[in-house]
Motif scaffolding. Structure first.
Motif, PDB file in Angstrom:
ATOM      1  N   GLU A 195       0.792  -0.973   0.134  1.00 25.46           N
ATOM      2  CA  GLU A 195      -0.084  -0.120   0.516  1.00 25.46           C
ATOM      3  C   GLU A 195       0.995   1.390   0.135  1.00 25.46           C
ATOM      4  O   GLU A 195       0.306   1.912   0.430  1.00 25.46           O
ATOM      5  CB  GLU A 195      -0.794  -0.088   1.278  1.00 25.46           C
ATOM      6  N   THR A 246       6.405   0.239  -4.106  1.00 24.95           N
ATOM      7  CA  THR A 246       5.899  -1.460  -4.669  1.00 24.95           C
ATOM      8  C   THR A 246       6.168  -1.440  -5.771  1.00 24.95           C
ATOM      9  O   THR A 246       6.701  -0.778  -6.807  1.00 24.95           O
ATOM     10  CB  THR A 246       4.812  -1.052  -4.334  1.00 24.95           C
ATOM     11  N   MET A 276       2.589   0.777  -6.183  1.00 25.34           N
ATOM     12  CA  MET A 276       1.672   0.869  -5.764  1.00 25.34           C
ATOM     13  C   MET A 276      -0.106   1.058  -6.792  1.00 25.34           C
ATOM     14  O   MET A 276      -1.142  -0.016  -6.664  1.00 25.34           O
ATOM     15  CB  MET A 276       1.465   2.146  -4.896  1.00 25.34           C
TER      16      MET A 276
END
Length: 628
Positions: A353, A357, A383
């Protein structure tokens, strides 16, 4: 955990055309090119080393004034070719149409321009030279004309803190895609300035959250050098998307660093401690192995920061700690939060989150969606991919399109279960896209305006969307609202009335459509005429108001004249005066003056007529239009 740079600021030069009091680099107009600045070859090599760590990073080319480097276009082009998102940080004073066009052509994604007050004298005093406010606005206008995106950034001080809301509103009207508030860190020339107090700092961040809510989906509003903003957002809404995306705290040395003109690497622009020089060591080696960077990455914080439940998503400003105590791991004195209000347990987010990412595709993305994805900084792509694909699966979409990306974003921003209730296929998404008339980069529509266009027949709706986008840009509107639709509708009706008059009709009759159809050779245009006739016949009662307007316009158009009611005759002096008005409101000013001319029965627009109407024009436009 693997640390890689997602954003790098490179101060490409000490040279600057201004003399700003707060400059952390101590650059000024008197500084000549330093023989120690990295040359073009060294700069190219440095960019290549950056790409080894992350080819998709955000590269901020700043200064001094980066446009004083003749090779700034070569450096930008090379970085863009490597896959980087290139942004040029400038005071805007040197930007003209040629420079804006050249920046865009060499791959620059956007330009960050500083604007520190709506009062020209105050801005000029802050920047050290008279006339910089005008030159900044001219630079912004050039970016608008050449279609290069720009963001506006303001350094908040005691002198302009009360203006902040107005500056943000003004920036939105200018057409800025992003507005960033920079909170001064007292280093460089700025170390002699009195910063805002911790209380003012906190109050400003709370105000900024409210402003961000106001411009949600219209303009990004952010805080720089203010990691406490994550805590402020949490206090307002602990489920806010800004919490999910604003993780990681102060990025200095973890995902971000600065490079000086001579090649020194520091954790951030406000931290002068040198971690290495790219002439002596590879940037890759410095980034991966510098001991100071390792300390920042495995932060063992002192004082309140060390026991704060927000230390994982805030971490405090390490530069302020360093400036205050000479220890970058001490508490941030500009934060007045007392730990414990939200419990003693550290607040953490799931890696999936947060920024950083890793990119992982599990679905098909069409070419348009991938193109939009490339416009998102690399630290946010993983993300975004994860969230969009999760939304697509939940709503049974088989392919990721721009429309699906937009719908996922709307859901995230609104916290609704779905932005498209009842839709289960891409055809429905396409219909929604047509109904909103919006695609990434277009001028947004108000909800009322969207509903009005839904009442238009299907065969003309796409044309309306296209026309409104074009007209809104021409007139300098930042939003397409119901009032704007009415203005353009009336303008179009005037033009249509003139054409009807020119083909020999003094009143609105269906025969006019038939004669117009005969003049067309294009079969598609003939088909549209037939559809319009059918549509008008089916809703005669609803047409009464429109027919009345048409008849009034027809009655007032003189036969045989080539001028229309929307284009009064301007004298040469008046037109020159109009050109002095900033382009972002020139369209509105022109229409206002022309409406005044029609209202007073004036057949010609002169300087005298403009003087009579000048009281209806904002004072800052009046001053610029009166300049000789």
């Amino acid at each position: 955990m693997k640390y890689k740079p997602y954003a790098i600021s490179w101060n490409t030069t000490y040279r600057c055309n201004l003399q700003c009091d707060h400059c952390y680099l101590d650059a000024n107009a008197l500084t000549k090119q330093s023989p120690y600045e990295l040359n073009t070859e060294e700069g190219i090599r440095l960019i290549g080393q950056m790409a080894e760590l992350n080819p998709n990073l955000l590269l901020i080319l700043t200064g001094g004034e980066p446009l004083l480097r003749n090779d700034i276009y070569d450096l930008s082009h090379y970085a863009s070719k490597k896959g980087m998102m290139v942004v040029v940080g400038t005071n805007g004073n040197l930007i003209d149409d040629d420079k804006a066009k050249r920046l865009k052509s060499c791959g620059v994604t956007g330009v960050g321009i500083s604007l520190d007050s709506l009062q020209p004298k105050k801005h000029d005093a802050f920047r050290g030279l008279t006339g910089t406010w005008d030159d900044t606005l001219n630079g912004i206008e050039a970016c608008r004309r050449q279609g290069i995106g720009f963001q506006i950034q303001t350094t908040v001080t005691r002198d302009n803190i009360t203006e902040l809301s107005d500056i943000i509103d003004f920036s939105y009207k200018l057409g800025a895609k992003v507005f960033n508030v920079f909170f001064l860190v007292c280093t460089g020339k700025g170390q002699d300035l009195t910063d805002i107090t911790p209380e003012q700092y906190d109050q400003t961040l709370h105000r900024l959250y409210a402003i961000q809510e106001k411009y949600k989906g219209k303009m990004m509003v952010g805080a720089k050098c203010a990691p406490h903003y994550r805590r402020i957002v949490y206090e307002h809404d602990n489920n806010s998307p800004l919490i999910r995306t604003y993780a990681g705290g102060c990025p200095a040395g973890t995902h971000y660093c600065r490079i000086t003109p001579e090649g020194n690497v520091t954790p951030c622009p406000y931290m002068p401690n040198i971690s290495g020089n790219v002439r002596e060591r590879s940037f890759v080696d410095i980034w991966n192995n510098n001991a100071e960077f390792q300390t920042l990455r495995h932060a063992d914080l002192n004082g309140r920061c060390g026991i704060c439940e927000f230390k994982e998503i805030c971490k405090g400003c390490r530069a302020r700690a360093l400036a205050a105590t000479n220890n970058q791991m001490d508490e941030d004195a500009w934060c007045n939060y007392v730990p414990g209000k939200f419990g003693n347990k550290t607040i953490q987010l799931k890696p999936s989150e947060t920024f950083g990412t890793e990119e992982c595709f599990t679905m098909t993305w069409n070419s348009d969606a991938r193109a939009i994805l490339k416009q998102i900084p690399s630290f946010g792509r993983g993300m975004i991919i994860k969230n969009v694909e999760r939304f697509a699966v939940q709503n049974n979409y088989r392919e990721i399109t721009i429309e699906v990306m937009r719908a996922a974003r709307e859901e995230m921003m609104s916290n609704n279960k779905t932005a498209f209730p009842g839709t289960t296929n891409t055809n429905s998404v396409s219909a929604h896209s047509e109904n909103t008339g919006q695609t990434t980069g277009e001028i947004p529509w108000s909800e009322e305006a969207k509903k009005r266009v839904l009442n238009a027949p299907d065969f003309v709706r796409p044309g309306i969307y296209k026309l409104m986008q074009k007209k809104a840009k021409q007139h300098g509107y930042s939003e397409i609202n119901s009032q704007f639709l009415s203005e353009i509708r009336d303008e179009s009706m005037m033009l249509a009335s003139k054409r009807i008059k020119n083909i020999g009709f003094d009143e609105l009759r269906m025969e006019a459509w038939d004669e117009a159809k005969q003049k067309f050779t294009n079969s598609h245009k003939k088909e549209v005429v037939d559809k319009i006739k059918t549509f008008l016949n089916e809703r005669t009662i609803k047409n009464d108001g429109i027919i009345t307007k048409f008849q009034a316009y027809l009655k007032n158009i003189p036969s045989g004249k080539k001028t229309s009611l929307t284009e009064p005759v301007w004298t040469e002096d008046a037109r020159i005066r109009l050109e002095r008005i900033p382009v972002f409101i020139r369209g509105k000013a022109k229409k206002s003056i022309e409406d005044f001319a029609l209202k007073t029965g004036s057949k010609e627009i002169t300087n005298e007529l403009i003087d009579k109407h000048m009281k209806n024009i904002p004072s800052f436009i009046r001053k610029r239009s009166q300049k000789k």
